[in-house]
Design a protein around this motif. Structure first.
Motif, mmCIF file in Angstrom:
data_model
loop_
_atom_site.group_PDB
_atom_site.id
_atom_site.type_symbol
_atom_site.label_atom_id
_atom_site.label_comp_id
_atom_site.label_asym_id
_atom_site.label_seq_id
_atom_site.Cartn_x
_atom_site.Cartn_y
_atom_site.Cartn_z
ATOM 1 N N UNK A 104 0.832 -1.201 0.000
ATOM 2 C CA UNK A 104 0.000 0.000 0.000
ATOM 3 C C UNK A 104 0.872 1.259 0.000
ATOM 4 N N UNK A 105 1.952 1.245 0.779
ATOM 5 C CA UNK A 105 2.849 2.403 0.813
ATOM 6 C C UNK A 105 3.491 2.649 -0.545
ATOM 7 N N UNK A 106 3.865 1.565 -1.232
ATOM 8 C CA UNK A 106 4.438 1.723 -2.574
ATOM 9 C C UNK A 106 3.413 2.340 -3.515
ATOM 10 N N UNK A 107 2.175 1.899 -3.419
ATOM 11 C CA UNK A 107 1.105 2.455 -4.254
ATOM 12 C C UNK A 107 0.922 3.941 -3.958
ATOM 13 N N UNK A 108 0.921 4.297 -2.671
ATOM 14 C CA UNK A 108 0.760 5.701 -2.298
ATOM 15 C C UNK A 108 1.924 6.549 -2.800
ATOM 16 N N UNK A 109 3.126 5.992 -2.788
ATOM 17 C CA UNK A 109 4.280 6.739 -3.295
ATOM 18 C C UNK A 109 4.125 7.023 -4.784
ATOM 19 N N UNK A 110 3.647 6.035 -5.522
ATOM 20 C CA UNK A 110 3.429 6.229 -6.961
ATOM 21 C C UNK A 110 2.360 7.293 -7.180
ATOM 22 N N UNK A 111 1.292 7.212 -6.416
ATOM 23 C CA UNK A 111 0.208 8.206 -6.539
ATOM 24 C C UNK A 111 0.728 9.592 -6.178
ATOM 25 N N UNK B 226 3.768 10.733 -6.345
ATOM 26 C CA UNK B 226 4.668 11.194 -7.398
ATOM 27 C C UNK B 226 3.877 11.660 -8.608
ATOM 28 N N UNK B 227 2.841 10.923 -8.976
ATOM 29 C CA UNK B 227 2.003 11.303 -10.114
ATOM 30 C C UNK B 227 1.308 12.642 -9.853
ATOM 31 N N UNK B 228 0.776 12.789 -8.655
ATOM 32 C CA UNK B 228 0.112 14.046 -8.301
ATOM 33 C C UNK B 228 1.108 15.195 -8.331
ATOM 34 N N UNK B 229 2.289 14.980 -7.782
ATOM 35 C CA UNK B 229 3.323 16.023 -7.781
ATOM 36 C C UNK B 229 3.668 16.441 -9.208
ATOM 37 N N UNK B 230 3.834 15.455 -10.088
ATOM 38 C CA UNK B 230 4.168 15.773 -11.477
ATOM 39 C C UNK B 230 3.041 16.540 -12.161
ATOM 40 N N UNK B 231 1.802 16.148 -11.931
ATOM 41 C CA UNK B 231 0.658 16.837 -12.547
ATOM 42 C C UNK B 231 0.545 18.270 -12.033
#
Length: 95
Positions: free
Chosen positions: A68-75, A77-82
């Motif tokens: 779950x933590x890995x998933x949140x990190x990906x999310x 990062x995606x939000x930060x990039x957007x």
């Protein structure tokens, strides 16, 4: 205060605890999930030793938490990039 004294049962043992009223449902649900996982491992692997069962459940829970933590990190990062892209677009349109 909004602390509540409750008893939860895990692996046929009762544990008294004080929890915030807002956390009671979550704590009781966690206890239920742990007991369900214990039952599943007992039935699936034929293990009766409670220490082994609890170790397997703890391991399983940690693996789930790490995933779950890995998933949140990906999310994140995606939000930060957007947000960075939007900020860049807004900055360009102001100029």
């Amino acid at each position: 205060m909004d602390d509540l004294s409750i008893k939860i049962k895990i692996a046929d043992r009762e544990y008294p605890m004080k929890v915030k009223l807002t956390d009671e449902e979550r704590v009781r649900l966690a206890s239920k999930i742990i007991n369900e996982k214990l039952k599943t491992y007992r039935e699936q692997f034929g293990i009766d030793d409670k220490q082994d069962l609890l170790a397997m459940v703890a391991f399983d829970c940690l693996v789930d938490k790490m995933a779950a933590e890995e998933t949140y990190q990906v999310i994140d990062q995606t939000v930060f990039e957007k947000v960075s892209q939007i900020n860049h677009l807004v900055s360009q349109s102001i100029l």
